[in-house]
Design a protein around this motif. Structure first.
Motif, PDB file in Angstrom:
ATOM      1  N   MET A 166     -19.279  21.043 -38.026  1.00 31.23           N
ATOM      2  CA  MET A 166     -18.636  20.664 -39.141  1.00 31.23           C
ATOM      3  C   MET A 166     -18.515  21.408 -40.320  1.00 31.23           C
ATOM      4  SD  MET A 166     -17.651  17.561 -37.894  1.00 31.23           S
ATOM      5  CE  MET A 166     -17.765  18.412 -36.363  1.00 31.23           C
ATOM      6  N   LEU A 167     -19.359  22.420 -40.341  1.00 32.32           N
ATOM      7  CA  LEU A 167     -19.351  23.448 -41.419  1.00 32.32           C
ATOM      8  C   LEU A 167     -18.121  24.383 -41.165  1.00 32.32           C
ATOM      9  CD1 LEU A 167     -23.113  24.268 -42.257  1.00 32.32           C
ATOM     10  CD2 LEU A 167     -21.478  23.193 -43.634  1.00 32.32           C
ATOM     11  N   GLY A 170     -14.811  22.535 -41.835  1.00 32.99           N
ATOM     12  CA  GLY A 170     -14.511  22.963 -43.205  1.00 32.99           C
ATOM     13  C   GLY A 170     -13.913  24.014 -43.501  1.00 32.99           C
ATOM     14  N   ARG A 174      -9.967  24.395 -44.910  1.00 35.24           N
ATOM     15  CA  ARG A 174      -9.809  25.111 -45.953  1.00 35.24           C
ATOM     16  C   ARG A 174      -8.620  26.136 -45.826  1.00 35.24           C
ATOM     17  NH1 ARG A 174     -11.908  29.658 -48.578  1.00 35.24           N
ATOM     18  NH2 ARG A 174     -11.830  29.247 -51.081  1.00 35.24           N
ATOM     19  N   ALA A 203     -11.039  19.863 -47.047  1.00 37.34           N
ATOM     20  CA  ALA A 203     -12.136  20.405 -46.339  1.00 37.34           C
ATOM     21  C   ALA A 203     -13.431  20.073 -46.741  1.00 37.34           C
ATOM     22  CB  ALA A 203     -12.254  21.896 -46.423  1.00 37.34           C
ATOM     23  N   THR A 207     -15.947  17.584 -44.437  1.00 41.48           N
ATOM     24  CA  THR A 207     -17.424  18.277 -44.031  1.00 41.48           C
ATOM     25  C   THR A 207     -18.184  17.416 -44.348  1.00 41.48           C
ATOM     26  OG1 THR A 207     -16.380  20.502 -44.268  1.00 41.48           O
ATOM     27  CG2 THR A 207     -18.794  20.286 -44.236  1.00 41.48           C
ATOM     28  N   ILE A 211     -20.661  14.994 -41.755  1.00 39.16           N
ATOM     29  CA  ILE A 211     -22.227  15.253 -41.800  1.00 39.16           C
ATOM     30  C   ILE A 211     -22.877  14.187 -42.252  1.00 39.16           C
ATOM     31  CG2 ILE A 211     -23.716  16.522 -43.114  1.00 39.16           C
ATOM     32  CD1 ILE A 211     -21.889  19.168 -42.983  1.00 39.16           C
TER      33      ILE A 211
END
Length: 223
Positions: A166-167, A170, A174, A203, A207, A211
């Protein structure tokens, strides 16, 4: 004409932009649906069942869901293929490093390729975990998505895999949203600031929203 368009770099970038926006729309809807897990097992399981009955009685059971899956598969394949072929063209066009250093790109830009690979691997794992149950921990229960999600995020490796992915998502969103706007001709000098702000907000929301599910399980809010 379609072949000529596809063979051009502009055509491949357009395919990347359109397929990326299709996946982005799906991600926003998917994130909202995931957050229903905070309303309890009944609400979440009912939502999962509703996904299979969309369009009834005009559409047969699961037909709409399978149409969505097919569109997503086509979008993912088109996106990945375009990205790979454009990357190979960049390497062929400039096989040696620049003598003078180029301006340092943003972290998101420099990690787009690796982020795409991470997300591709994650999609495979995610399907095997929560759709087919092949690699699921705790015993996969067909028709009980709430319990399956709790089982997955009750393991340290399930949390790590999901949060890292998930990071990466993001960062990918972005940079990708702004790039898609430029490719499709939406961007301009006066709109750039608004487009970049929109990309940052999207983003961040995606994220944080995704999360929030493993965090809810880890903290015991979802159990």
């Amino acid at each position: 004409m379609a072949r000529t368009m596809w063979d051009s770099s502009v055509g491949k970038k357009t395919v990347m932009a359109v397929s990326g926006l299709i996946m982005l729309l799906y991600l926003v809807v998917h994130m909202i649906g995931n957050l229903k897990i905070y309303f309890g097992a009944g609400e979440f399981n009912h939502y999962a069942h509703w996904l299979r009955t969309i369009g009834e009685p005009f559409m047969h059971y699961e037909w709409t869901l399978w149409l969505i899956r097919i569109v997503l598969v086509v979008a993912v394949v088109a996106h990945a293929t375009s990205a790979y072929q454009l990357s190979r063209r960049d390497i062929k066009a400039r096989p040696t490093k620049y003598v003078h250093g180029r301006p340092r790109a943003s972290y998101a830009t420099r990690t787009m390729r690796w982020g795409g690979i991470i997300l591709g691997l994650f999609i495979v794992w995610h399907i095997l975990d929560l759709t087919t149950g092949t690699v699921h921990s705790g015993g996969f229960q067909e028709g009980h998505p709430y319990q399956n999600v709790v089982d997955t995020f009750s393991t340290w490796y399930g949390d790590v895999i999901y949060i890292v992915a998930m990071l990466a998502l993001g960062l990918h969103v972005r940079h990708g949203f702004w790039s898609a706007a430029q490719t499709l001709g939406v961007g301009s000098r006066t709109r750039d600031r608004a487009l970049k702000a929109t990309a940052n907000v999207l983003a961040l929301l995606l994220t944080a929203g995704f999360i929030a599910v493993p965090v809810g399980v880890m903290t015991g809010v979802v159990s």
